[in-house]
Scaffold this active site. Structure first.
Site, PDB file in Angstrom:
ATOM      1  N   ASP A  50     -90.915  73.581 -37.116  1.00  0.00           N
ATOM      2  CA  ASP A  50     -91.270  72.440 -36.285  1.00  0.00           C
ATOM      3  C   ASP A  50     -90.916  71.187 -37.076  1.00  0.00           C
ATOM      4  OD1 ASP A  50     -92.627  70.961 -34.175  1.00  0.00           O
ATOM      5  OD2 ASP A  50     -93.802  72.793 -33.880  1.00  0.00           O
ATOM      6  N   ASP A  75    -100.079  73.868 -26.710  1.00  0.00           N
ATOM      7  CA  ASP A  75    -100.601  72.708 -25.979  1.00  0.00           C
ATOM      8  C   ASP A  75    -101.067  73.068 -24.569  1.00  0.00           C
ATOM      9  OD1 ASP A  75     -99.962  70.961 -28.061  1.00  0.00           O
ATOM     10  OD2 ASP A  75     -97.984  70.484 -27.224  1.00  0.00           O
TER      11      ASP A  75
END
Ligand code: TEU
Ligand code: CA
Length: 560
Positions: A98, A330
């Site tokens: 990431d 998320d």
């Protein structure tokens, strides 16, 4: 359309804190990942994407990075990371990091330096501005942050405000400063030269802000967003990263892109043109049961979901490539959201898997999704740990919601639903940790939903994912085929066909908890096709008709 490894690949996402604790302190880590590499490989995926592993104060669980070139001590060391990298590569798994460069942590050295004065060389790494009004006590503009109140935070010592589109502890980097872009490229080089295979680029479409940072339209939750969701220099900066670094390593990239449309996505992913990213994570299919930044709920509507998919599938075909996902760190758990986590848990989890994995694109699977992990029920708003939830509360209170109603909403939509520890077994603490206390609540349903029991059951959700990924790999029509939808207006069935080099596949998915009569589209004989996969044990059918059981999914293969 060029055939590429990343188009044929499937990616497994690890959110390290909740994946597997290897040293007994209750926090997931890289030792835990080492233990599970064979498991990951056994799923039939080709790559692992790690949510941030870097040193961080964890204000946003790693999306607030304090050092881009090291590993957080909670998760291990660079040495252990290298072992994971080698272990993954030995098994033929690529590793994707990431990359969070829209902002850093306020505890990053750059930010600490930048606060020291206007003449500090790091000052211009961030957006520092004088306040407005008399005494300069009004923020420089009216923007709201997406996580924590206003987008500007005042620094007493400096007498200036800094911009943070997310939490206060996540100051935005000034990408217009060429030195910042050099830093980003240096970070990319650091990981790529170590052997990492690419990046998932966090809110990468937000990195360019409108010149002069003008006031925004007063939206209740995201004032200012029109000034950075597609900033003036975005393509230019992405092109620079691509040409100066990524290209040299043939690195894989997937960019996170809130509010992205397929038309605009092509500006960044079109092959043979400006391909500055391999693919993008858009959000449109996640906004089917909610609006905007997710906290305003609405009723799920299948036609709304299908329209989004149809749009992306058709508009990108032969031009760009889709990133397919239905869960991540998320998003709430999909089986609790678009499926049915009660009577039809297994059936709907398998159907949803079929529905998205058989489309054109690279499928991403989030940890725990492969066993159908569900949302967790919290009894109090205090049980939540995610910084974004405080913001939802503020927004929802503005709209007049009671705290009781907000709790109900968060139980359905909060990001914390995805962040409970992975349920490995029915043993103490779901086999996630050998220690006494896991860092976060474990979903009490781990006794029935866990990896160990699903390993033993050939009809489990887990084994269905394995079969589905294998089926996709073995049938290029499911990877490279086009996409043609049938029964577009049905609120119960999602039916599409794929065509590629003399093969045709028919994908049938029922979103209904009841039995639904299915008539095969013209040209498809259900008894003549080869049944590639079905989420029930058998699939009785006459040539053109069958009764689809609750949440039934079938994929048939034909010679065109
Ligand atoms: O997410 C960006 C983003 O758009 C989300 O914040 C989304 O609006 C929110 O989750 C509502 O569901 C990325 C990361 O994936 C997220 O974990 C980070 O918190 C965020 O960026 C900031 O880095
Ligand atoms: Ca640990």
């Amino acid at each position: 359309m060029v055939n590429e490894w990343y188009k044929e690949a499937a990616v497994y996402q690890i959110w390290p804190r909740s994946f597997k604790d290897g040293n007994g302190d209750g926090i997931g880590d890289l030792w835990g990942v080492l233990e599970k590499l064979d498991y990951i490989k056994s799923l039939g995926v080709d790559a692992i994407w790690f949510s941030p592993l870097y040193p961080s104060p964890q204000a946003d669980f790693g999306y607030d990075i304090a050092d881009y070139r090291d590993i957080c001590s909670d998760y291990g060391t660079l040495e252990v990371f290298k072992q994971v990298l080698d272990g993954a590569h030995e098994r033929g798994l690529k590793v994707i990091m990431d990359l969070v460069v829209n902002h850093t942590s306020d505890e990053h050295e750059w930010f600490k330096e930048s606060k020291k004065g206007d003449d500090n060389p790091y000052h211009d790494y961030y957006f520092w501005r004088k306040g407005k009004g008399k005494n300069g006590k009004k923020p420089p503009n009216n923007w709201l942050s997406l996580f924590e109140g206003k987008a500007w935070e005042y620094d007493e010592n400096l007498g200036e405000y800094y911009l943070h589109l997310f939490a206060k502890k996540q100051p935005d980097l000034n990408m217009d400063n060429p030195k910042v872009r050099e830093e980003v490229k240096g970070i990319m080089e650091f990981w790529l030269s170590m052997g990492v295979d690419g990046f998932r680029e966090d809110v990468i479409t937000f990195i360019s802000k409108a010149e002069g940072l003008p006031d925004g339209f007063p939206l209740p939750a995201a004032t200012g967003i029109e000034h950075y969701r597609k900033g003036p220099h975005l393509l230019e900066y992405l092109t620079e990263f691509q040409n100066d670094v990524l290209k040299k390593y043939d690195a894989f990239t997937v960019g996170e892109a809130p509010m992205m449309t397929p038309e605009r996505a092509l500006e960044y992913v079109e092959e043979g043109k400006n391909q500055v990213l391999n693919m993008m994570f858009h959000f449109q299919h996640m906004n089917v049961d909610c609006i905007g930044m997710n906290c305003i709920r609405r009723k799920f509507k299948l036609t709304r979901l299908k329209k989004v998919y149809n749009d992306w599938q058709k508009k990108l075909y032969r031009k760009g490539w889709n990133a397919l996902y239905i869960e991540n760190h998320d998003q709430p758990r999909i089986v609790s959201r678009y499926g049915n986590d009660k009577e039809f848990h297994d059936e709907s989890a398998k159907m949803l898997a079929t529905m998205y994995i058989c489309q054109s694109g690279t499928p991403f699977i989030y940890q725990g999704q492969e066993i159908g992990m569900t949302n967790i029920h919290m009894d109090s708003l205090d049980d939540y740990v995610d910084v974004a939830i405080q913001n939802d509360c503020r927004t929802l209170r503005k709209f007049g919601f009671s705290d009781e109603k907000i709790l109900e909403t968060e139980n359905a939509i909060s990001r914390d639903n995805a962040r409970t520890p992975v349920q490995w077994s029915a043993k103490k603490n779901a086999g996630f940790t050998d220690g006494e206390t896991p860092w976060f609540k474990i979903n009490p349903n781990y006794k029935t939903i866990n990896v160990a029991s699903q390993e033993k059951d050939k009809n489990s959700v887990l084994n269905y994912y394995r079969k589905l990924l294998k089926t996709r790999k073995e049938n290029p029509v499911l990877i490279y085929g086009d996409f043609e939808e049938h029964y577009k207006s049905s609120e119960e069935l999602f039916v599409y066909e794929r065509n590629y080099e003399g093969k045709r596949a028919l994908v049938i998915c029922s979103f209904s908890p009841k039995t639904v009569t299915f008539r095969a589209p013209a040209g498809f004989d259900l008894t003549a096709g080869k049944l590639l996969i079905c989420n029930y044990k058998d699939a009785p059918a006459k040539p053109s008709i069958c009764a689809l059981r609750p949440y039934e999914a079938r994929v048939y293969l034909y010679n065109a």
